[in-house]
Design an enzyme around this catalytic site. Sequence first.
Site, mmCIF file in Angstrom:
data_model
loop_
_atom_site.group_PDB
_atom_site.id
_atom_site.type_symbol
_atom_site.label_atom_id
_atom_site.label_comp_id
_atom_site.label_asym_id
_atom_site.label_seq_id
_atom_site.Cartn_x
_atom_site.Cartn_y
_atom_site.Cartn_z
ATOM 1 C CG HIS A 179 25.194 27.066 39.433
ATOM 2 N ND1 HIS A 179 26.274 26.222 39.492
ATOM 3 C CD2 HIS A 179 24.277 26.462 38.664
ATOM 4 C CE1 HIS A 179 25.992 25.144 38.798
ATOM 5 N NE2 HIS A 179 24.791 25.263 38.286
ATOM 6 N NE ARG A 281 37.462 39.220 42.607
ATOM 7 C CZ ARG A 281 37.076 39.658 41.394
ATOM 8 N NH1 ARG A 281 37.259 38.902 40.336
ATOM 9 N NH2 ARG A 281 36.501 40.827 41.265
ATOM 10 N NE ARG A 317 41.155 40.705 46.398
ATOM 11 C CZ ARG A 317 39.933 40.937 45.908
ATOM 12 N NH1 ARG A 317 39.593 42.147 45.533
ATOM 13 N NH2 ARG A 317 39.079 39.946 45.795
ATOM 14 C CD GLU A 406 38.603 46.909 47.385
ATOM 15 O OE1 GLU A 406 37.855 46.437 46.526
ATOM 16 O OE2 GLU A 406 39.306 46.195 48.125
ATOM 17 C CG ASN A 429 33.608 45.003 40.921
ATOM 18 O OD1 ASN A 429 33.399 45.565 39.867
ATOM 19 N ND2 ASN A 429 34.224 43.830 40.993
ATOM 20 C CG ASP A 430 34.121 46.244 47.192
ATOM 21 O OD1 ASP A 430 32.946 46.087 47.547
ATOM 22 O OD2 ASP A 430 34.960 45.329 47.186
ATOM 23 N NE ARG A 440 30.747 43.587 44.810
ATOM 24 C CZ ARG A 440 32.040 43.288 44.808
ATOM 25 N NH1 ARG A 440 32.863 43.937 45.641
ATOM 26 N NH2 ARG A 440 32.531 42.399 44.001
ATOM 27 C CB CYS A 477 41.507 44.644 39.097
ATOM 28 S SG CYS A 477 41.328 45.108 40.827
HETATM 29 C C1 PEP Z 1 36.452 45.382 43.240
HETATM 30 O O1 PEP Z 1 35.929 45.647 44.321
HETATM 31 O O2 PEP Z 1 36.307 46.072 42.214
HETATM 32 C C2 PEP Z 1 37.304 44.192 43.099
HETATM 33 C C3 PEP Z 1 37.971 43.980 41.997
HETATM 34 O O3 PEP Z 1 37.319 43.302 44.103
HETATM 35 P P1 PEP Z 1 36.128 42.282 44.432
HETATM 36 O O4 PEP Z 1 35.127 42.353 43.305
HETATM 37 O O5 PEP Z 1 36.761 40.961 44.562
HETATM 38 O O6 PEP Z 1 35.603 42.841 45.723
HETATM 39 MG MG MG Z 2 36.611 44.719 46.111
#
Ligand code: PEP
Ligand code: MG
Length: 546
Positions: A179, A281, A317, A406, A429-430, A440, A477
């Site tokens: 937030h 997303r 997605r 990922e 990210n993942d 993460r 992404c």
């Molecule tokens: C990722 O994992 O990089 C990704 C874009 O998906 P999310 O952050 O929604 O898991």
């Molecule tokens: Mg992801």
Amino acid sequence: MSLKGIGVSPGVVVGSVHRIIHVDVTGPVPGTITSVLAALDAVANDLEHRAENIDLELAKDVLSAQAMIARDPSLEEALGQLLIADTQYADVRPGIDEAFSGFRNALLSLGGYFAERVEDLDEIAHRTVLKLSGLEAEDVALTKPSVVIAQDLTPADTAALDLNYALALVVEKGGPTSHTAIVARGLGIPAIVGCAGALVLEADVTVLVDGREGIVIPSPTDSEISQRQETEAKLRVRAESVTGPGRLSDGTAIALMGNAGNENDALSAAKAEAEGIGLFRTELLFLDRQTEPSVDDQVSMYRAVFDAMGERKVIVRTLDAGSDKPVPFLNAVDEENPALGVRGWRLTRIANDVLERQLEAIGRAANETSADVWVMAPMIDTPAEAAEFATRARAHGIAKVGVMIETPAAALLADKVLAEVDFASLGTNDLTQYVMAADRLDSRLSDLTSSWHPAVLRAISQAAHAAGDAGKPIGVCGESAANPQLAAVLLGLGVTSLSMAPSAIAEVRGYLAGLDLSACHRAAHAAINARSAEEAREQVIQILGA
Ligand code: PEP
Ligand code: MG
């Protein structure tokens, strides 16, 4: 010594610290139903008073909504049923908790706007207990321009801040989507989340906050201040100086796209001249849903995003529910290790029909719009999963089918995975979380959860090469695409498009416009041969410039 967190809203400011120390009650709270109702009434009065006296519309709305909840007769009724009149309780807290939790569940089951009010309800319960204990809630009233430092900020805290005086927000907890981050970005003030140890900074100490780098420097020197201010100003000018489609200085076209979770994000992406949505997303539309939306409802939700993009590309997605994004109607079971559990594509093991209905809705919405709709599945591990997804998506008339890469398994097997689909998108990210085996969301592990890590970059390199050999597009992404220097490295590794928060597009576009592809290759080569994330970043900045 400087403190490091996650920069979530850029900008450099210098100001004195205002600490918000969370007040909590640990022992029993004696009282009667009369004193509880009086405390609740006092909380409602406070909220109304603050709503009347604040200029900012956003804050007025949050405070008025909270006051209305505190005045809701059914809350009073629930308390009346749990606490008997004329009885002195040694501890009224269990009664208060139960009454509020009934109300909480009722709001959650209504879903949508009502479910979003649960945080406000928790805040009212907290304030009521404080009142009964004779304590005042943490004071967020600022009397001079200040850098606000807190463990975390509730929606009411952020709404009550006098923004003429809030120079920046720094919180110890929270992630990039918390937030605090969203409010700060909306207000355009610098913000840092996940800044461990920030509360050791004493009130009135002068600090520099760099919301882009995620750095807080106590008692900064004049040269530290001028250096960071100059860099910030230079970056802003560069971002504003280039427009149009993404391009390197040698003319190489790089599609720059936006990440979106709803229609508003898509509109921001269109405004930022994104060439499309590189990651829609869809699970973000469902986070507060107790039941699955009907196919018709889903069609209109997806269409809102498609229509916002006109004829541009939208990569949808399918639901990535689970782990950090639990969806109530899908992730009801507690898991030992949710990041490694039944999330993303794996949900087809327990709720296969949900994916089928989603694909039907996406196919129908795609038919009814002029956007160029592509679809991909999250958390794909194996070629067999990719093949099954592709068959099912194509059966719904979806022409371009892809997968997210990922997991380390998908990156290592990218040649075989890509053989089954038309394109891939790297979820860095993942991918970073799984390559490094580091959560993460855990701010204590930020040195390990950096996508600059050469181990992560090597996994990306392997997948990008496989895509190049197959002649299929591969984008990124994850958040890494939003960092200009890292974006250049990704291109040097063979990535063909980048998708990011719409607010980051201008800066990445401006930075890339000054580089050619051979510079990106040199940077990528140095980065994958570095020993650590920090070393990779330093070497790349030396090669490409900041
Ligand atoms: C990722 O994992 O990089 C990704 C874009 O998906 P999310 O952050 O929604 O898991
Ligand atoms: Mg992801």
